[in-house]
Design a protein around this motif. Sequence first.
Motif, PDB file in Angstrom:
ATOM      1  N   GLU A  29      10.712   6.624   8.419  1.00 27.33           N
ATOM      2  CA  GLU A  29      10.543   7.014   9.822  1.00 27.33           C
ATOM      3  C   GLU A  29       9.075   6.892  10.233  1.00 27.33           C
ATOM      4  O   GLU A  29       8.373   7.888  10.361  1.00 27.33           O
ATOM      5  N   VAL A  30       8.644   5.658  10.417  1.00 25.01           N
ATOM      6  CA  VAL A  30       7.272   5.391  10.826  1.00 25.01           C
ATOM      7  C   VAL A  30       7.276   5.062  12.318  1.00 25.01           C
ATOM      8  O   VAL A  30       7.922   4.101  12.731  1.00 25.01           O
ATOM      9  N   PRO A  31       6.589   5.850  13.151  1.00 26.01           N
ATOM     10  CA  PRO A  31       6.537   5.542  14.591  1.00 26.01           C
ATOM     11  C   PRO A  31       5.813   4.216  14.814  1.00 26.01           C
ATOM     12  O   PRO A  31       4.698   4.027  14.340  1.00 26.01           O
ATOM     13  N   ILE A  32       6.462   3.305  15.524  1.00 27.27           N
ATOM     14  CA  ILE A  32       5.905   1.960  15.722  1.00 27.27           C
ATOM     15  C   ILE A  32       5.607   1.695  17.192  1.00 27.27           C
ATOM     16  O   ILE A  32       6.444   1.951  18.062  1.00 27.27           O
ATOM     17  N   LEU A  33       4.424   1.159  17.427  1.00 26.34           N
ATOM     18  CA  LEU A  33       4.045   0.631  18.740  1.00 26.34           C
ATOM     19  C   LEU A  33       3.784  -0.857  18.538  1.00 26.34           C
ATOM     20  O   LEU A  33       2.915  -1.241  17.756  1.00 26.34           O
ATOM     21  N   ASP A  61       0.848  -1.194   0.000  1.00 29.91           N
ATOM     22  CA  ASP A  61       0.000   0.000   0.000  1.00 29.91           C
ATOM     23  C   ASP A  61       0.887   1.249   0.000  1.00 29.91           C
ATOM     24  O   ASP A  61       1.558   1.534   0.989  1.00 29.91           O
ATOM     25  N   PRO A  62       0.920   2.010  -1.107  1.00 30.64           N
ATOM     26  CA  PRO A  62       1.815   3.181  -1.168  1.00 30.64           C
ATOM     27  C   PRO A  62       1.482   4.262  -0.139  1.00 30.64           C
ATOM     28  O   PRO A  62       2.340   5.063   0.224  1.00 30.64           O
ATOM     29  N   MET A  63       0.241   4.279   0.351  1.00 32.55           N
ATOM     30  CA  MET A  63      -0.142   5.305   1.333  1.00 32.55           C
ATOM     31  C   MET A  63       0.191   4.895   2.771  1.00 32.55           C
ATOM     32  O   MET A  63       0.183   5.718   3.672  1.00 32.55           O
ATOM     33  N   ALA A  64       0.502   3.615   2.992  1.00 30.21           N
ATOM     34  CA  ALA A  64       0.690   3.120   4.352  1.00 30.21           C
ATOM     35  C   ALA A  64       1.826   3.817   5.086  1.00 30.21           C
ATOM     36  O   ALA A  64       1.734   4.060   6.294  1.00 30.21           O
ATOM     37  N   LEU A  65       2.883   4.155   4.373  1.00 25.64           N
ATOM     38  CA  LEU A  65       4.050   4.757   5.025  1.00 25.64           C
ATOM     39  C   LEU A  65       3.816   6.207   5.444  1.00 25.64           C
ATOM     40  O   LEU A  65       4.652   6.803   6.102  1.00 25.64           O
ATOM     41  N   HIS A  66       2.670   6.765   5.072  1.00 24.76           N
ATOM     42  CA  HIS A  66       2.344   8.135   5.469  1.00 24.76           C
ATOM     43  C   HIS A  66       1.548   8.160   6.770  1.00 24.76           C
ATOM     44  O   HIS A  66       1.053   9.213   7.179  1.00 24.76           O
ATOM     45  N   CYS A  67       1.445   7.019   7.420  1.00 22.73           N
ATOM     46  CA  CYS A  67       0.646   6.961   8.648  1.00 22.73           C
ATOM     47  C   CYS A  67       1.340   7.722   9.780  1.00 22.73           C
ATOM     48  O   CYS A  67       2.555   7.914   9.768  1.00 22.73           O
ATOM     49  N   ASP A  68       0.553   8.154  10.743  1.00 23.10           N
ATOM     50  CA  ASP A  68       1.094   8.846  11.910  1.00 23.10           C
ATOM     51  C   ASP A  68       1.643   7.869  12.930  1.00 23.10           C
ATOM     52  O   ASP A  68       2.522   8.210  13.715  1.00 23.10           O
ATOM     53  N   VAL A  69       1.126   6.655  12.956  1.00 24.10           N
ATOM     54  CA  VAL A  69       1.609   5.638  13.887  1.00 24.10           C
ATOM     55  C   VAL A  69       1.239   4.265  13.331  1.00 24.10           C
ATOM     56  O   VAL A  69       0.206   4.100  12.691  1.00 24.10           O
ATOM     57  N   LEU A  70       2.126   3.282  13.556  1.00 29.95           N
ATOM     58  CA  LEU A  70       1.901   1.917  13.103  1.00 29.95           C
ATOM     59  C   LEU A  70       1.792   1.004  14.320  1.00 29.95           C
ATOM     60  O   LEU A  70       2.747   0.882  15.095  1.00 29.95           O
TER      61      LEU A  70
END
Length: 198
Positions: A67-71, A34-43
């Motif tokens: 730089e995707v914030p991951i929880l 999903d090309p839009m997935a990396l624009h998320c605010d948090v994963l």
Amino acid sequence: MDDDAMVRTSLRMLLEVLDMRVSTYADAASFLADPMALHCDVLLLDVRMPGMSGLQLQDVLNERHEEVPILFLSGHGDIPMAVRAMRSGALDFLQKPFDEQRLIDWIVAAVARRRANRAQAQEHADVRRRLGSLTPRERDVLDAVMLGKANKVIAFDLGISLKTVEQHRGRMMSKMQARRVADLFRFLQHQEGVSVLA
């Protein structure tokens, strides 16, 4: 991202009540496709998934400098796993079952940080663009102004007339979108914190 459809549905419903836009994925391959997935605010990421694990996905994102914030959320996590995730840049590691309010508080804070970071990055980019629009002489005047030099001193140092300095200074202030010298200091003080500048 979780391989359990019920967990994905329950998390989606919980977060959509807070007016958050949520996308869910059953595995890492779906997320990466999903090309839009990396624009998320948090994963929100489960450790154990079919195919690529959550920790392996984190490694892929790090290799790509995403730089995707991951929880991490996991019912199977242990201390070494949590330590590895945190050392690789995860913001937190929560064990299932987790407290919903704690999760909500964490997500709200993470989203706010991400949006603030994006706004700051945009401001730095805007200042860099404005600096790039200056002519070499306007840049000379800017550097002198930043050193606190008066127009007469700048004119003497650069070997140009006072009127020419005033013209360059006016154009420089206009291009930098600064109404006063204090605005220049504020723009450039923040700009020094951008590591991409030489």
